[in-house]
Write a protein that holds these residues in place. Structure first.
Motif, PDB file in Angstrom:
ATOM      1  N   PRO A  95       0.787  -1.414   0.150  1.00 38.10           N
ATOM      2  CA  PRO A  95      -0.155  -0.007   0.043  1.00 38.10           C
ATOM      3  C   PRO A  95       0.705   1.175   0.046  1.00 38.10           C
ATOM      4  O   PRO A  95       1.924   1.197   0.376  1.00 38.10           O
ATOM      5  CB  PRO A  95      -0.859  -0.111   1.399  1.00 38.10           C
ATOM      6  N   TYR A  96       0.345   2.414  -0.460  1.00 36.79           N
ATOM      7  CA  TYR A  96       0.715   3.549  -0.279  1.00 36.79           C
ATOM      8  C   TYR A  96      -0.467   4.470   0.320  1.00 36.79           C
ATOM      9  O   TYR A  96      -1.705   3.957  -0.275  1.00 36.79           O
ATOM     10  CB  TYR A  96       1.305   4.458  -1.435  1.00 36.79           C
ATOM     11  N   SER A  97      -0.381   5.586   1.050  1.00 32.50           N
ATOM     12  CA  SER A  97      -1.591   6.138   1.632  1.00 32.50           C
ATOM     13  C   SER A  97      -1.991   7.435   0.844  1.00 32.50           C
ATOM     14  O   SER A  97      -1.280   7.589  -0.129  1.00 32.50           O
ATOM     15  CB  SER A  97      -1.405   6.551   3.191  1.00 32.50           C
ATOM     16  N   ALA A  98      -3.182   7.894   1.347  1.00 35.14           N
ATOM     17  CA  ALA A  98      -3.446   9.204   0.580  1.00 35.14           C
ATOM     18  C   ALA A  98      -2.610  10.415   1.138  1.00 35.14           C
ATOM     19  O   ALA A  98      -2.627  11.685   0.351  1.00 35.14           O
ATOM     20  CB  ALA A  98      -4.929   9.668   1.218  1.00 35.14           C
ATOM     21  N   ASP A  99      -1.456  10.140   2.054  1.00 38.18           N
ATOM     22  CA  ASP A  99      -0.617  11.064   2.307  1.00 38.18           C
ATOM     23  C   ASP A  99       0.627  11.166   1.445  1.00 38.18           C
ATOM     24  O   ASP A  99       1.531  12.010   1.756  1.00 38.18           O
ATOM     25  CB  ASP A  99      -0.350  10.995   3.887  1.00 38.18           C
ATOM     26  N   ALA A 100       0.737  10.211   0.634  1.00 39.36           N
ATOM     27  CA  ALA A 100       1.814  10.049  -0.103  1.00 39.36           C
ATOM     28  C   ALA A 100       2.163  11.275  -1.109  1.00 39.36           C
ATOM     29  O   ALA A 100       1.139  11.667  -1.609  1.00 39.36           O
ATOM     30  CB  ALA A 100       1.802   8.713  -1.141  1.00 39.36           C
ATOM     31  N   VAL A 101       3.385  11.612  -1.265  1.00 43.30           N
ATOM     32  CA  VAL A 101       3.898  12.649  -2.320  1.00 43.30           C
ATOM     33  C   VAL A 101       4.664  12.013  -3.107  1.00 43.30           C
ATOM     34  O   VAL A 101       5.772  11.174  -3.035  1.00 43.30           O
ATOM     35  CB  VAL A 101       4.551  13.660  -1.476  1.00 43.30           C
ATOM     36  N   VAL A 102       4.524  12.165  -4.344  1.00 48.31           N
ATOM     37  CA  VAL A 102       5.075  11.336  -5.659  1.00 48.31           C
ATOM     38  C   VAL A 102       6.020  12.551  -6.458  1.00 48.31           C
ATOM     39  O   VAL A 102       5.508  13.326  -6.879  1.00 48.31           O
ATOM     40  CB  VAL A 102       4.206  10.791  -6.628  1.00 48.31           C
ATOM     41  N   THR A 103       7.325  12.517  -6.466  1.00 48.73           N
ATOM     42  CA  THR A 103       8.147  13.251  -7.159  1.00 48.73           C
ATOM     43  C   THR A 103       8.827  12.631  -8.160  1.00 48.73           C
ATOM     44  O   THR A 103       9.495  11.523  -7.944  1.00 48.73           O
ATOM     45  CB  THR A 103       9.351  14.051  -6.001  1.00 48.73           C
ATOM     46  N   GLU A 104       8.684  13.064  -9.339  1.00 49.55           N
ATOM     47  CA  GLU A 104       9.466  12.559 -10.727  1.00 49.55           C
ATOM     48  C   GLU A 104      10.241  13.304 -11.289  1.00 49.55           C
ATOM     49  O   GLU A 104      10.048  14.522 -11.354  1.00 49.55           O
ATOM     50  CB  GLU A 104       8.090  12.206 -11.618  1.00 49.55           C
ATOM     51  N   HIS A 105      11.181  12.766 -11.842  1.00 53.40           N
ATOM     52  CA  HIS A 105      12.225  13.476 -13.042  1.00 53.40           C
ATOM     53  C   HIS A 105      12.248  12.820 -14.241  1.00 53.40           C
ATOM     54  O   HIS A 105      12.279  11.568 -14.293  1.00 53.40           O
ATOM     55  CB  HIS A 105      13.561  13.544 -12.395  1.00 53.40           C
ATOM     56  N   TYR A 106      11.903  13.525 -15.345  1.00 52.33           N
ATOM     57  CA  TYR A 106      11.710  12.986 -16.590  1.00 52.33           C
ATOM     58  C   TYR A 106      13.058  13.454 -17.412  1.00 52.33           C
ATOM     59  O   TYR A 106      12.997  14.689 -17.546  1.00 52.33           O
ATOM     60  CB  TYR A 106      10.440  13.295 -17.462  1.00 52.33           C
ATOM     61  N   ASN A 107      13.666  12.501 -18.265  1.00 52.42           N
ATOM     62  CA  ASN A 107      14.948  12.740 -19.039  1.00 52.42           C
ATOM     63  C   ASN A 107      14.594  12.188 -20.143  1.00 52.42           C
ATOM     64  O   ASN A 107      14.332  11.090 -20.249  1.00 52.42           O
ATOM     65  CB  ASN A 107      16.012  12.353 -18.101  1.00 52.42           C
ATOM     66  N   VAL A 108      15.182  12.724 -21.560  1.00 52.77           N
ATOM     67  CA  VAL A 108      15.129  12.190 -22.695  1.00 52.77           C
ATOM     68  C   VAL A 108      16.751  12.205 -22.955  1.00 52.77           C
ATOM     69  O   VAL A 108      17.506  13.134 -23.037  1.00 52.77           O
ATOM     70  CB  VAL A 108      14.441  13.043 -23.650  1.00 52.77           C
ATOM     71  N   LEU A 109      17.185  10.909 -23.456  1.00 57.81           N
ATOM     72  CA  LEU A 109      18.304  10.474 -24.032  1.00 57.81           C
ATOM     73  C   LEU A 109      18.153  10.071 -25.399  1.00 57.81           C
ATOM     74  O   LEU A 109      17.443   9.318 -25.592  1.00 57.81           O
ATOM     75  CB  LEU A 109      18.918   9.678 -23.074  1.00 57.81           C
ATOM     76  N   SER A 110      19.394  10.452 -26.160  1.00 59.06           N
ATOM     77  CA  SER A 110      19.389  10.062 -27.561  1.00 59.06           C
ATOM     78  C   SER A 110      20.776   9.076 -27.470  1.00 59.06           C
ATOM     79  O   SER A 110      21.699   9.447 -27.311  1.00 59.06           O
ATOM     80  CB  SER A 110      19.550  11.155 -28.702  1.00 59.06           C
ATOM     81  N   GLU A 111      20.784   7.862 -28.145  1.00 58.36           N
ATOM     82  CA  GLU A 111      21.659   6.965 -28.479  1.00 58.36           C
ATOM     83  C   GLU A 111      22.108   7.205 -29.652  1.00 58.36           C
ATOM     84  O   GLU A 111      21.783   7.760 -30.738  1.00 58.36           O
ATOM     85  CB  GLU A 111      21.259   5.416 -28.116  1.00 58.36           C
TER      86      GLU A 111
END
Length: 266
Positions: free
Chosen positions: A204-220
């Protein structure tokens, strides 16, 4: 000293100063007239330093046993749950979730990016980036100019505020020979979540959870483009420390393989 030079200097300097006094106000007035109104700031869409739009397919590089199949009840390794959360996870009952209409508990913002499947990312408007998930048919709205969270009950995808971060150098993905370019991270913070599961087996995660995300784009070097999403879940109710994951998505040429499927509890 040359008296002729001195006499010339005596009248040239005052004349030059007088000319500057006459010309300066005129030049200033001209500059003011030519400046015009200040340029309005670009919208987050127009000012986007990286392109996240398009179709992306998840590439499972780790946690295969917890992502590609539904893990058995009580399997919550690598997640630092407290005693209360372990008790909830040990009581997981998918039949009950189905009976109560909670099949989407493992597709909330804290976990949906880990569910195998494809993403479709578009601009919903000039200030809102939209992420649609093939798995569970969820829609996430990343708002760059969001005010206070909306009133009403919490939702699976919550309220997400997005900001562009400073450039950084990133390594290649999976050691396949490419090198990450100088890029910019998209940072998002999600609150107002409906309580759900970090994994399909009832962790479980609760309604008090805070989600922090970082999005990166990489080219090969071979032309492949990757989206790397680093997800951090802080939950003071159920986690003894933040739960951090990193998910990889490969960009697709088009949406021909896009096949949304409904949430499942098993």
């Amino acid at each position: 000293m040359d008296c002729t030079f001195a006499s010339r200097t005596a009248w040239v300097v005052p004349v030059a100063l007088a000319a500057l006094m006459v010309l300066a106000p005129s030049a200033l007035l001209h500059a003011q007239r030519g400046a015009g109104p200040p340029t309005p700031p670009l919208s987050p869409r127009a000012d986007a330093p990286i392109d996240l739009t398009g179709y992306w397919e998840s590439f499972v590089t780790e946690d295969w046993r917890w992502r590609m199949v539904t893990p058995p009840k009580g399997s919550y390794h690598s997640i630092t749950l407290n005693a209360q959360a372990r008790k909830i996870a040990d009581a997981w009952d998918p039949v009950r979730d189905e009976a109560t209409g909670n099949e989407c508990k493992s597709y909330g913002a804290a976990a949906v990016m880990r569910v195998p499947g494809r993403l479709r990312i578009t601009w919903d408007n000039d200030t809102t980036l939209k992420i649609e998930t093939e798995a569970g048919m969820q829609t996430r709205l990343l708002q760059f100019r969001a005010s206070e969270p909306p009133a009403g009950e919490p939702t699976w995808q919550g309220h997400t505020v997005a900001t562009w971060q400073l450039p950084q150098i990133l390594p290649s993905v999976g050691g396949r020979g490419g090198r990450g370019p100088v890029g910019t991270t998209l940072k998002t913070v999600t609150t107002r979540l409906r309580a759900g599961y970090l994994r399909k087996n009832g962790v479980p995660y609760s309604a008090d959870a805070v989600v922090t995300e970082h999005y990166n784009v990489l080219s090969e070097l071979n032309g492949d483009t990757w989206l790397i999403v680093t997800n951090t879940v802080d939950d003071p109710q159920f986690l003894t420390q933040p739960f951090v994951t990193s998910s990889h998505f490969k960009k697709l040429a088009d949406g021909s393989s896009w096949k949304p499927v409904a949430c499942t509890a098993r």
